[in-house]
Design a protein around this motif. Structure first.
Motif, PDB file in Angstrom:
ATOM      1  N   ASN A 194       0.832  -1.204   0.000  1.00 15.60           N
ATOM      2  CA  ASN A 194       0.000   0.000   0.000  1.00 15.60           C
ATOM      3  C   ASN A 194       0.866   1.253   0.000  1.00 15.60           C
ATOM      4  N   ARG A 195       1.937   1.197   0.811  1.00 15.29           N
ATOM      5  CA  ARG A 195       2.841   2.356   0.845  1.00 15.29           C
ATOM      6  C   ARG A 195       3.512   2.545  -0.521  1.00 15.29           C
ATOM      7  N   MET A 196       3.876   1.423  -1.155  1.00 11.61           N
ATOM      8  CA  MET A 196       4.507   1.518  -2.479  1.00 11.61           C
ATOM      9  C   MET A 196       3.565   2.156  -3.488  1.00 11.61           C
ATOM     10  N   LEU A 197       2.299   1.761  -3.395  1.00 15.97           N
ATOM     11  CA  LEU A 197       1.319   2.303  -4.332  1.00 15.97           C
ATOM     12  C   LEU A 197       1.180   3.814  -4.137  1.00 15.97           C
ATOM     13  N   GLU A 198       1.138   4.218  -2.876  1.00 14.41           N
ATOM     14  CA  GLU A 198       1.084   5.659  -2.591  1.00 14.41           C
ATOM     15  C   GLU A 198       2.295   6.372  -3.187  1.00 14.41           C
ATOM     16  N   LEU A 199       3.449   5.725  -3.059  1.00 12.60           N
ATOM     17  CA  LEU A 199       4.677   6.360  -3.544  1.00 12.60           C
ATOM     18  C   LEU A 199       4.705   6.484  -5.058  1.00 12.60           C
ATOM     19  N   THR A 200       4.151   5.483  -5.746  1.00 12.12           N
ATOM     20  CA  THR A 200       4.154   5.574  -7.215  1.00 12.12           C
ATOM     21  C   THR A 200       3.228   6.696  -7.673  1.00 12.12           C
ATOM     22  N   LEU A 201       2.265   7.033  -6.821  1.00  7.13           N
ATOM     23  CA  LEU A 201       1.364   8.126  -7.195  1.00  7.13           C
ATOM     24  C   LEU A 201       1.981   9.501  -6.907  1.00  7.13           C
ATOM     25  N   SER A 202       2.964   9.510  -5.968  1.00  8.30           N
ATOM     26  CA  SER A 202       3.621  10.795  -5.706  1.00  8.30           C
ATOM     27  C   SER A 202       4.716  10.989  -6.749  1.00  8.30           C
ATOM     28  N   SER A 203       5.267  12.197  -6.808  1.00  8.24           N
ATOM     29  CA  SER A 203       6.067  12.526  -7.991  1.00  8.24           C
ATOM     30  C   SER A 203       7.552  12.166  -7.905  1.00  8.24           C
ATOM     31  N   ASP A 204       8.106  12.070  -6.674  1.00 11.16           N
ATOM     32  CA  ASP A 204       9.570  11.987  -6.648  1.00 11.16           C
ATOM     33  C   ASP A 204      10.137  10.578  -6.795  1.00 11.16           C
ATOM     34  N   ARG A 205       9.323   9.602  -7.021  1.00 13.62           N
ATOM     35  CA  ARG A 205       9.852   8.249  -7.182  1.00 13.62           C
ATOM     36  C   ARG A 205       9.932   7.885  -8.659  1.00 13.62           C
ATOM     37  N   ASP A 206      10.932   7.091  -8.981  1.00 15.02           N
ATOM     38  CA  ASP A 206      11.122   6.675 -10.360  1.00 15.02           C
ATOM     39  C   ASP A 206      10.116   5.571 -10.694  1.00 15.02           C
ATOM     40  N   LYS A 207       9.104   5.950 -11.473  1.00 16.15           N
ATOM     41  CA  LYS A 207       8.027   4.997 -11.727  1.00 16.15           C
ATOM     42  C   LYS A 207       8.461   3.873 -12.658  1.00 16.15           C
ATOM     43  N   GLU A 208       9.557   4.104 -13.365  1.00 22.19           N
ATOM     44  CA  GLU A 208      10.031   3.067 -14.279  1.00 22.19           C
ATOM     45  C   GLU A 208      10.519   1.829 -13.508  1.00 22.19           C
ATOM     46  N   GLU A 209      10.975   2.095 -12.290  1.00 21.51           N
ATOM     47  CA  GLU A 209      11.642   1.047 -11.530  1.00 21.51           C
ATOM     48  C   GLU A 209      10.753  -0.187 -11.356  1.00 21.51           C
ATOM     49  N   ILE A 210       9.538   0.053 -10.941  1.00 19.42           N
ATOM     50  CA  ILE A 210       8.565  -1.040 -10.845  1.00 19.42           C
ATOM     51  C   ILE A 210       7.276  -0.480 -11.408  1.00 19.42           C
ATOM     52  N   GLU A 211       6.705  -1.184 -12.368  1.00 20.38           N
ATOM     53  CA  GLU A 211       5.493  -0.636 -12.971  1.00 20.38           C
ATOM     54  C   GLU A 211       4.332  -0.747 -11.986  1.00 20.38           C
ATOM     55  N   GLN A 212       3.514   0.301 -12.021  1.00 20.53           N
ATOM     56  CA  GLN A 212       2.441   0.398 -11.038  1.00 20.53           C
ATOM     57  C   GLN A 212       1.506  -0.814 -11.077  1.00 20.53           C
ATOM     58  N   PHE A 213       1.226  -1.281 -12.272  1.00 20.94           N
ATOM     59  CA  PHE A 213       0.225  -2.355 -12.354  1.00 20.94           C
ATOM     60  C   PHE A 213       0.737  -3.641 -11.680  1.00 20.94           C
ATOM     61  N   ILE A 214       2.066  -3.776 -11.628  1.00 22.15           N
ATOM     62  CA  ILE A 214       2.630  -4.962 -10.966  1.00 22.15           C
ATOM     63  C   ILE A 214       2.366  -4.895  -9.462  1.00 22.15           C
ATOM     64  N   ILE A 215       2.514  -3.678  -8.916  1.00 28.34           N
ATOM     65  CA  ILE A 215       2.219  -3.507  -7.480  1.00 28.34           C
ATOM     66  C   ILE A 215       0.729  -3.776  -7.235  1.00 28.34           C
ATOM     67  N   CYS A 216      -0.112  -3.281  -8.149  1.00 28.18           N
ATOM     68  CA  CYS A 216      -1.561  -3.486  -8.003  1.00 28.18           C
ATOM     69  C   CYS A 216      -1.905  -4.977  -7.968  1.00 28.18           C
ATOM     70  N   LYS A 217      -1.328  -5.697  -8.909  1.00 26.92           N
ATOM     71  CA  LYS A 217      -1.616  -7.136  -8.976  1.00 26.92           C
ATOM     72  C   LYS A 217      -1.180  -7.836  -7.685  1.00 26.92           C
ATOM     73  N   LYS A 218       0.011  -7.460  -7.221  1.00 27.38           N
ATOM     74  CA  LYS A 218       0.562  -8.087  -6.014  1.00 27.38           C
ATOM     75  C   LYS A 218      -0.302  -7.764  -4.788  1.00 27.38           C
ATOM     76  N   LEU A 219      -0.732  -6.499  -4.718  1.00 30.94           N
ATOM     77  CA  LEU A 219      -1.527  -6.076  -3.565  1.00 30.94           C
ATOM     78  C   LEU A 219      -2.883  -6.792  -3.559  1.00 30.94           C
ATOM     79  N   ALA A 220      -3.466  -6.905  -4.768  1.00 31.48           N
ATOM     80  CA  ALA A 220      -4.744  -7.615  -4.861  1.00 31.48           C
ATOM     81  C   ALA A 220      -4.577  -9.054  -4.391  1.00 31.48           C
ATOM     82  N   ARG A 221      -3.469  -9.650  -4.803  1.00 35.32           N
ATOM     83  CA  ARG A 221      -3.176 -11.039  -4.416  1.00 35.32           C
ATOM     84  C   ARG A 221      -3.028 -11.145  -2.892  1.00 35.32           C
ATOM     85  N   ALA A 222      -2.327 -10.145  -2.299  1.00 29.10           N
ATOM     86  CA  ALA A 222      -2.071 -10.179  -0.855  1.00 29.10           C
ATOM     87  C   ALA A 222      -3.388 -10.092  -0.079  1.00 29.10           C
ATOM     88  N   TYR A 223      -4.284  -9.201  -0.512  1.00 30.95           N
ATOM     89  CA  TYR A 223      -5.592  -9.099   0.147  1.00 30.95           C
ATOM     90  C   TYR A 223      -6.356 -10.421   0.024  1.00 30.95           C
TER      91      TYR A 223
END
Ligand SMILES: O=C(O)CCC(=O)C(=O)O
Ligand SMILES: [Fe+2]
Length: 532
Positions: A180-209
């Motif tokens: 969840n914190r990672m997802l928040e960070l990808t939405l903020s501006s100072d993190r390199d979004k290329e590093e991990i694509e947002q949709f990958i975090i989404c999929k993982k988070l959905a799986r975790a829930y």
């Protein structure tokens, strides 16, 4: 392994500096020969340079779990793949490469092997455990903040790794919080979004829930992510899958709520008191504390007096202040460091085992005869406690000196130092010859050889006492009652170290030699000192 002693991580930092120098020389030599240095090697060199430059080998830097993670992660995810890429057997005949290769091999040998994935995993588990234990905030951890210290932040890829470890360990609650914190960070501006694509975090988070038992939350996450990336088919497919799962739920399954584990269900009975004491909560009343005293305790020789602070009367537990000098502590650590090996403990069946969830530290043993200083330290304990501490080939009064350095999140869960093998009982087969027939551990003397910034206290859950790590002092207590029976109230633990490198050294004194030094009382329950 490297993670279980901070001093080993310090060694790793020095090794990395050596690796970097060798690597730079290799590139320079290749360039002089007009050989092409591949672009990614150049890029690697620049990238690692900025990191190595401000990495320090001191205890403060390496005793920070986030720094330990960064260092370990570089070895596993950057250095190793780079050397694997460069390595080719035919290259070994070329001077430049064979030189690099032999320097790397030497460096690796000196530290008994570079860290491996398992070390990185263990550091991750420690971070995941420290977070709720010391009531830390994931937002701060991600930014490199622990209490009042700040270091390099955790990159998204590093956080993702830690979340993956949480998943592997079945720590779904922790995984959800991190993602969840990672997802928040990808939405903020100072993190390199290329590093991990947002949709990958989404999929993982959905799986975790889903793994946690809340598939409707998986749907929420995916719907939110699809709002940001409406054309992502992978997310859409997942959403449909979870929708089917939610449709199948019966009423009772909707009851699950997200909450931290109730530790009393999964841990030992003293866990709550232990956690509170480790966090510095005062659990004794002013009335209880008002009975305690400090005094100068005379010893057998006139000029030596112990600065004794009584912390508890029954069982007797004291702190002795200023009992070992700065120089002596340095020497004990230096002598101990050469012998450090992963600490073990006795399992319920009496086997010596390594268990990461019970004890994280490294241990070295030194006999009195090995060094005059070690002998001197035993004599000092003898003078201050009045107990016998002669080391003999048979029927020794005490064990060798144990030197300990704790690792990342290093701790020793509640335990007793006695093992229930009284005088007269058949000896424990694994005991060395000099300890056979010497009975149980009547008392423990624990020298504190360092300070730590946070955590690491020695705590006694039944006594509700917390002894902070205080450099130059020692804790002393009797594990057995005067009648020889073990005292469960001496149960104690080394709290997880949050920041710093904790060094201690203990001397376990056996029952056998103390017959006249600490005799039985006149009645069976007699204690050492009356409360007055
Ligand atoms: O390190 C500490 O604070 C306690 C160590 C301990 O209890 C032990 O080694 O048995
Ligand atoms: Fe202990």
């Amino acid at each position: 392994d490297t993670f279980s002693a901070v001093c080993k991580i310090q060694g790793l930092v020095k090794t990395e500096k050596g690796l970097f120098t060798a690597f730079k020389e290799y590139i320079k030599a290749e360039e002089l020969l007009n050989n092409d240095v591949p672009g990614d090697v150049e890029k690697f060199s620049q990238n690692i340079h900025s990191k190595v430059k401000h990495t320090r080998a001191d205890a403060e830097y390496c005793g920070n779990p986030i720094n330990a993670f960064h260092i370990m992660s570089r070895f596993v995810n950057e250095w190793r793949p780079m050397f694997e890429q460069l390595f080719c057997e035919t290259c070994l005949i070329f001077n430049t490469f064979s030189e690099l290769n032999s320097t790397v091999a030497q460096l690796e040998q000196k530290i008994y092997g570079f860290p491996i994935e398992r070390d990185l995993k263990s550091v991750s588990v420690s971070i995941l455990r420290l977070w709720p234990f010391y009531r830390l905030d994931v937002k701060d951890l991600a930014d490199g903040i622990i209490r009042d210290t700040k270091t390099d932040r955790l990159e998204l890829s590093e956080m993702f790794y830690i979340a993956k470890v949480a998943e592997e360990q079945g720590m779904y609650y922790e995984e959800i919080i991190w993602l969840n914190r990672m997802l928040e960070l990808t939405l903020s501006s100072d993190r390199d979004k290329e590093e991990i694509e947002q949709f990958i975090i989404c999929k993982k988070l959905a799986r975790a829930y889903f793994s946690y038992g809340m598939p409707w939350k998986s749907l929420d996450v995916l719907s939110e992510c699809l709002r940001l990336e409406p054309d992502n088919l992978k997310l859409e497919r997942d959403r449909e899958w979870y929708q089917r799962k939610v449709d199948m739920l019966d009423d009772s399954q909707w009851q699950v709520t997200l909450k931290p584990k109730n530790y009393s269900e999964t841990h030992h009975a003293q866990f709550e008191v232990y956690t509170k004491l480790c966090n510095g909560d005062e659990l004794r009343t002013p009335a209880e504390k008002s009975k305690l005293k400090c005094f100068l305790k005379p010893s057998k020789i006139p000029y030596l007096r112990g600065k004794e602070e009584v912390l508890n009367y029954d069982p007797r537990l004291s702190m002795f202040h200023d009992v070992i000098s700065e120089g002596e502590m340095m020497d004990v650590k230096r002598l101990g460091e050469q012998k450090l090996e992963r600490s073990q403990h006795l399992s319920d069946s009496g086997q010596k085992i390594v268990d990461e969830s019970y004890r994280i530290s490294q241990t070295g043993w030194i006999a009195d005869e090995e060094h005059t200083l070690i002998n001197k330290l035993s004599r000092r304990i003898e003078l201050l406690t009045g107990l016998a501490l002669q080391q003999k080939p048979l029927h020794s009064d005490c064990e060798k000196l144990q030197v300990l350095n704790y690792g990342v999140g290093g701790m020793y869960e509640p335990h007793t130092d006695y093992f229930g093998n009284p005088l007269g009982a058949p000896p424990i087969p694994s005991d060395p010859a000099e300890l056979r027939g010497t009975g149980d551990r009547i008392a423990t003397w624990l020298y504190y050889l360092s300070d730590v910034k946070f955590g690491g206290s020695t705590v006694y859950p039944y006594l509700r006492i917390q002894v902070p790590v205080t450099k130059g002092s020692a804790a002393f207590w009797y594990n057995l009652k005067r009648n020889g029976s073990p005292d469960i109230k001496t149960l104690h633990a080394a709290c997880p170290v949050l920041l710093g490198s904790k060094w201690v050294s203990n001397k376990w004194i056996r029952e056998g030699g103390q017959m006249f030094n600490r005799p039985c009382g006149l009645h069976v329950d007699e204690t050492d000192y009356p409360v007055n």
